[in-house]
Design a protein around this motif. Structure first.
Motif, PDB file in Angstrom:
ATOM      1  N   TYR A 156     -94.022  29.007   9.654  1.00  0.00           N
ATOM      2  CA  TYR A 156     -93.688  27.806  10.421  1.00  0.00           C
ATOM      3  C   TYR A 156     -92.776  28.181  11.584  1.00  0.00           C
ATOM      4  O   TYR A 156     -91.992  29.137  11.470  1.00  0.00           O
ATOM      5  CB  TYR A 156     -92.923  26.801   9.546  1.00  0.00           C
ATOM      6  N   ALA A 157     -92.863  27.403  12.678  1.00  0.00           N
ATOM      7  CA  ALA A 157     -91.850  27.497  13.736  1.00  0.00           C
ATOM      8  C   ALA A 157     -90.987  26.245  13.617  1.00  0.00           C
ATOM      9  O   ALA A 157     -91.496  25.121  13.617  1.00  0.00           O
ATOM     10  CB  ALA A 157     -92.510  27.560  15.105  1.00  0.00           C
ATOM     11  N   VAL A 158     -89.691  26.467  13.469  1.00  0.00           N
ATOM     12  CA  VAL A 158     -88.749  25.381  13.183  1.00  0.00           C
ATOM     13  C   VAL A 158     -87.710  25.302  14.303  1.00  0.00           C
ATOM     14  O   VAL A 158     -87.143  26.329  14.671  1.00  0.00           O
ATOM     15  CB  VAL A 158     -87.973  25.706  11.876  1.00  0.00           C
ATOM     16  N   PRO A 159     -87.432  24.099  14.839  1.00  0.00           N
ATOM     17  CA  PRO A 159     -86.381  24.032  15.856  1.00  0.00           C
ATOM     18  C   PRO A 159     -84.988  24.124  15.215  1.00  0.00           C
ATOM     19  O   PRO A 159     -84.706  23.417  14.258  1.00  0.00           O
ATOM     20  CB  PRO A 159     -86.593  22.656  16.500  1.00  0.00           C
ATOM     21  N   VAL A 160     -84.190  25.028  15.740  1.00  0.00           N
ATOM     22  CA  VAL A 160     -82.793  25.121  15.293  1.00  0.00           C
ATOM     23  C   VAL A 160     -81.953  24.706  16.493  1.00  0.00           C
ATOM     24  O   VAL A 160     -82.085  25.301  17.570  1.00  0.00           O
ATOM     25  CB  VAL A 160     -82.438  26.557  14.843  1.00  0.00           C
ATOM     26  N   PHE A 161     -81.148  23.672  16.308  1.00  0.00           N
ATOM     27  CA  PHE A 161     -80.388  23.134  17.445  1.00  0.00           C
ATOM     28  C   PHE A 161     -79.010  23.773  17.517  1.00  0.00           C
ATOM     29  O   PHE A 161     -78.194  23.615  16.617  1.00  0.00           O
ATOM     30  CB  PHE A 161     -80.282  21.610  17.335  1.00  0.00           C
ATOM     31  N   LEU A 162     -78.809  24.497  18.615  1.00  0.00           N
ATOM     32  CA  LEU A 162     -77.496  25.116  18.851  1.00  0.00           C
ATOM     33  C   LEU A 162     -76.874  24.425  20.061  1.00  0.00           C
ATOM     34  O   LEU A 162     -77.494  23.539  20.663  1.00  0.00           O
ATOM     35  CB  LEU A 162     -77.661  26.611  19.151  1.00  0.00           C
ATOM     36  N   SER A 163     -75.686  24.873  20.457  1.00  0.00           N
ATOM     37  CA  SER A 163     -75.046  24.257  21.633  1.00  0.00           C
ATOM     38  C   SER A 163     -75.930  24.430  22.865  1.00  0.00           C
ATOM     39  O   SER A 163     -75.922  23.614  23.775  1.00  0.00           O
ATOM     40  CB  SER A 163     -73.671  24.871  21.845  1.00  0.00           C
ATOM     41  N   SER A 164     -76.770  25.506  22.857  1.00  0.00           N
ATOM     42  CA  SER A 164     -77.639  25.765  24.013  1.00  0.00           C
ATOM     43  C   SER A 164     -78.971  25.019  23.938  1.00  0.00           C
ATOM     44  O   SER A 164     -79.817  25.186  24.804  1.00  0.00           O
ATOM     45  CB  SER A 164     -77.899  27.266  24.098  1.00  0.00           C
ATOM     46  N   GLY A 165     -79.204  24.242  22.886  1.00  0.00           N
ATOM     47  CA  GLY A 165     -80.461  23.495  22.771  1.00  0.00           C
ATOM     48  C   GLY A 165     -81.286  23.973  21.592  1.00  0.00           C
ATOM     49  O   GLY A 165     -80.778  24.647  20.690  1.00  0.00           O
ATOM     50  N   ALA A 166     -82.604  23.620  21.603  1.00  0.00           N
ATOM     51  CA  ALA A 166     -83.475  23.937  20.470  1.00  0.00           C
ATOM     52  C   ALA A 166     -84.026  25.356  20.583  1.00  0.00           C
ATOM     53  O   ALA A 166     -84.499  25.763  21.640  1.00  0.00           O
ATOM     54  CB  ALA A 166     -84.626  22.935  20.424  1.00  0.00           C
ATOM     55  N   HIS A 167     -83.954  26.099  19.473  1.00  0.00           N
ATOM     56  CA  HIS A 167     -84.533  27.443  19.423  1.00  0.00           C
ATOM     57  C   HIS A 167     -85.616  27.414  18.355  1.00  0.00           C
ATOM     58  O   HIS A 167     -85.307  27.266  17.164  1.00  0.00           O
ATOM     59  CB  HIS A 167     -83.464  28.476  19.055  1.00  0.00           C
ATOM     60  N   TYR A 168     -86.895  27.535  18.772  1.00  0.00           N
ATOM     61  CA  TYR A 168     -87.990  27.502  17.798  1.00  0.00           C
ATOM     62  C   TYR A 168     -88.073  28.852  17.101  1.00  0.00           C
ATOM     63  O   TYR A 168     -88.250  29.876  17.739  1.00  0.00           O
ATOM     64  CB  TYR A 168     -89.309  27.105  18.488  1.00  0.00           C
ATOM     65  N   THR A 169     -87.918  28.824  15.782  1.00  0.00           N
ATOM     66  CA  THR A 169     -87.714  30.057  15.023  1.00  0.00           C
ATOM     67  C   THR A 169     -88.700  30.148  13.866  1.00  0.00           C
ATOM     68  O   THR A 169     -88.868  29.170  13.123  1.00  0.00           O
ATOM     69  CB  THR A 169     -86.264  30.045  14.472  1.00  0.00           C
ATOM     70  N   PRO A 170     -89.344  31.306  13.679  1.00  0.00           N
ATOM     71  CA  PRO A 170     -90.315  31.417  12.577  1.00  0.00           C
ATOM     72  C   PRO A 170     -89.664  31.601  11.206  1.00  0.00           C
ATOM     73  O   PRO A 170     -88.646  32.286  11.074  1.00  0.00           O
ATOM     74  CB  PRO A 170     -91.129  32.664  12.945  1.00  0.00           C
ATOM     75  N   VAL A 171     -90.280  30.969  10.211  1.00  0.00           N
ATOM     76  CA  VAL A 171     -89.855  31.154   8.812  1.00  0.00           C
ATOM     77  C   VAL A 171     -91.126  31.389   7.999  1.00  0.00           C
ATOM     78  O   VAL A 171     -92.100  30.643   8.133  1.00  0.00           O
ATOM     79  CB  VAL A 171     -89.150  29.889   8.252  1.00  0.00           C
ATOM     80  N   GLU A 172     -91.135  32.451   7.189  1.00  0.00           N
ATOM     81  CA  GLU A 172     -92.296  32.690   6.320  1.00  0.00           C
ATOM     82  C   GLU A 172     -92.079  31.983   4.985  1.00  0.00           C
ATOM     83  O   GLU A 172     -91.071  32.232   4.316  1.00  0.00           O
ATOM     84  CB  GLU A 172     -92.500  34.190   6.074  1.00  0.00           C
ATOM     85  N   VAL A 173     -92.992  31.089   4.633  1.00  0.00           N
ATOM     86  CA  VAL A 173     -92.876  30.393   3.352  1.00  0.00           C
ATOM     87  C   VAL A 173     -94.011  30.845   2.451  1.00  0.00           C
ATOM     88  O   VAL A 173     -95.178  30.814   2.839  1.00  0.00           O
ATOM     89  CB  VAL A 173     -92.902  28.852   3.532  1.00  0.00           C
TER      90      VAL A 173
END
Ligand code: GTP
Ligand code: MG
Length: 238
Positions: A156-173
């Motif tokens: 999956y690509a998951v948005p992680v919200f940091l101070s700089s905005g959304a970072h779409y990040t892969p997670v293997e499930v």
């Protein structure tokens, strides 16, 4: 229940490990250490986002149907040494960008379900969520590996919200049943058991293949009992 396969990221420790790798053989560029640590924090966030989504789905099932589809979850971040080792095996430069662009299993969640039906319902509900996207699916349940390995792998690509905005990040499930997990643990142990003679290793591999088939049969029979108790169609019925 979530089993964390290691403690939360500790920036100081991670930096120390990267520095050690660097001093040993100069493999990793020192100027990228801070960027690496930052990236690992984003992977950690993505892993937590996915496991929280799964916990919410599990509790909804408990409330609505008095059924727990998820038996338990495990989650882990790939270690520094495994990350660098994998880049080397793939012939990729040891740089933060190559991790970001090529490794999709730095953050990993394993979802162990009671039944095969649960594997597909939980994974389908997660995949349908509008804020995440599916990057890749490998269904080793419909198409088991030659050694007998079964599991459903979804990246999956998951948005992680940091101070700089959304970072779409892969997670293997990895979604699997208790029986598939039981089998995979022993097969994994056998794979790293290099001090046994080849004849014994291949004998054990053959036995494991037989076990995989038996477990699949047992699972189908138990799934059918479970469906019958719950008024759902039997496996194989339309
Ligand atoms: P690698 O991550 O480089 O292995 O390639 P990949 O991402 O294309 O592989 P895949 O999706 O097939 O498998 C990724 C993970 O699934 C592995 O890291 C294991 O955790 C698990 N896995 C895959 N095949 C097997 C197997 O035959 N036995 C066991 N025990 N685990 C497996
Ligand atoms: Mg992998």
């Amino acid at each position: 229940m979530i089993l964390d396969r290691q403690s939360r990221i500790n920036t100081g420790e991670l930096k120390a490990r990267l520095k050690a790798v660097n001093f040993d053989d100069g493999r990793f560029p020192a100027e990228e250490i801070t960027e690496f640590v930052d990236l690992m924090q984003v992977y950690e966030g993505a892993m937590y986002e996915i496991s929280t989504k799964l916990e919410i789905l599990d509790s909804e099932f408990q409330v609505r149907f008095a059924h727990d589809p998820i038996h338990h979850m495990e989650r882990r971040l790939k270690s520094v040494n495994s990350i660098l080792g994998k880049l080397e095996r793939k012939g990729l430069p040891l740089k933060v960008n190559s991790i970001r662009d090529n490794l999709f299993d730095v953050a990993g969640v394993r979802v162990i379900c009671n039944y095969r039906d649960d594997v597909y319902s939980v994974s389908n509900y997660l995949s349908a969520q509008s804020d995440i996207s599916v990057l890749r699916v490998k269904d080793y349940i419909k198409n088991p590996k030659q050694n007998g390995y079964r599991s459903l792998h979804v990246i999956y690509a998951v948005p992680v919200f940091l101070s700089s905005g959304a970072h779409y990040t892969p997670v293997e499930v990895q979604f699997r049943t208790i029986a598939m997990d039981y089998w995979a643990s022993l097969e994994h142990a056998l794979r790293y058991k290099t001090d046994l003679p080849d004849s014994r290793l291949s004998e054990h591999s053959q036995t494991l293949l037989d076990c995989a088939r038996s477990l699949q049969n047992i699972e189908t029979q138990m799934q059918n009992i479970h469906r019958d108790i719950n008024g759902a169609p039997q496996v194989g019925e339309a």
